[in-house]
Design an enzyme around this catalytic site. Structure first.
Site, mmCIF file in Angstrom:
data_model
loop_
_atom_site.group_PDB
_atom_site.id
_atom_site.type_symbol
_atom_site.label_atom_id
_atom_site.label_comp_id
_atom_site.label_asym_id
_atom_site.label_seq_id
_atom_site.Cartn_x
_atom_site.Cartn_y
_atom_site.Cartn_z
ATOM 1 N N ARG A 1 51.280 43.771 42.719
ATOM 2 C CA ARG A 1 50.822 45.018 43.644
ATOM 3 C C ARG A 1 51.855 46.436 43.298
ATOM 4 O O ARG A 1 51.493 47.063 43.941
ATOM 5 C CB ARG A 1 50.833 44.597 45.173
ATOM 6 N N GLU B 1 36.303 40.715 28.416
ATOM 7 C CA GLU B 1 36.922 40.326 27.032
ATOM 8 C C GLU B 1 36.829 38.686 27.115
ATOM 9 O O GLU B 1 36.679 38.288 25.977
ATOM 10 C CB GLU B 1 38.349 40.671 26.987
#
Length: 299
Positions: free
Chosen positions: A162, A224
């Site tokens: 975070r 991806e």
């Protein structure tokens, strides 16, 4: 277009600039980007099919293309400001700026931190009107050739995942390529180590929210991973076709190779793997993957 010289480029680690420029002209460098930002506006399946076909011939060119699409363009479209999109997304999706190749790269891994982004040591310190970027990034596809890079760095060292933010960094900002890495395969795609020593990044080049870089990161990685499956799928198909040709025509001790049980088993095994990969890909693109769903395509 990719086939001529593919072996030579791989053997001599020659960057496929001409091939990528042609892909840019065809709109393949920003396939899922909205046309208003210079992209082709295609869906996920179209993107995967294009990657499969290119990977079948030249995996080096395909990986350069996929990084630009999934890991640079997509995150910029989803999290960038209108000003960032106008300045960076349009040329990176078109693959060209002022008539010259314009390529992107994605910087997450470090010498002591691979996929574990929380272990990275690269930092971005808020200096008021800019961030001061310091650290090393390793195994960077397109790194030695990139004009625009998305860098992930710690902005709050105490907050783990975070406390990571994403930044848009231009080549002109002053980072350097410490080394170009030698590889076993896909040698036409340049991979390197990029170094940042007091690189100044303007405040307006923060991509997404401060300390919310993980959201930008995962948005691109989701796509991806789908593309990686497609790339592996068609690389296996191409390998099987070459192997099959050898088995049909080659003789060992007077016997055709494909008549031997072991050779036949190998062909069956590769074919079975190929089928499983295609089934997995269908489930992923179809939205039935066992992990969390991919971002939905927008009209």
């Amino acid at each position: 277009e990719c086939l001529p010289g593919v072996i030579e480029r791989d053997e001599h680690q020659k960057f496929p600039k001409d091939q990528i420029e042609k892909l840019a002209d065809l709109g393949f460098m920003g396939m899922m980007i909205y046309p208003v930002w210079g992209g082709s506006g295609m869906d996920t399946m179209s993107y995967v099919i294009a990657m499969e076909e290119i990977s079948k011939i030249d995996a080096s060119t395909s990986v350069c293309m996929s990084v630009n699409n999934s890991l640079v363009c997509y995150g910029l479209q989803e999290f960038g400001t209108d000003e960032q999109k106008e300045k960076y997304l349009t040329p990176i999706a078109q693959g060209k700026k002022n008539g010259e190749l314009y390529l992107g790269a994605f910087l997450l891994s470090e010498p002591e931190a691979g996929s574990d982004a929380t272990s990275q040591r690269t930092t971005a310190i808020d200096m008021g009107d800019h961030y001061l970027l310091n650290g090393n990034k390793m195994w960077i596809t397109n790194g030695p050739d990139a004009d625009l890079i998305v860098v992930y760095a710690k902005t709050d060292s105490s907050a783990g995942s975070r406390g990571i933010s994403a930044f848009l960094v231009e080549k002109e900002f002053g980072f350097s390529c410490a080394q170009k890495l030698d590889k076993l395969g896909m040698r036409g795609s340049n991979t390197g180590e990029l170094v940042f020593r007091d690189v100044e990044v303007p405040q307006q080049n923060l991509l997404g929210e401060l300390n919310r870089g993980a959201a930008v990161l995962m948005s691109g990685l989701d796509y991806e991973r789908v593309v990686l499956a497609g790339r592996a799928q068609l690389s296996v198909v191409a390998t099987r076709q070459i192997a099959r040709g050898e088995l049909i025509c080659r003789r060992v001790l007077g016997h055709l190779c494909h008549r031997t049980l072991s050779a036949a088993f190998e062909c069956w095994h590769v074919h079975a793997q190929e089928q499983r990969r295609m089934e997995d890909l269908d489930r992923i693109v179809g939205g039935t993957a066992p992990w969390r769903g991919l971002p939905a395509d927008q009209p």
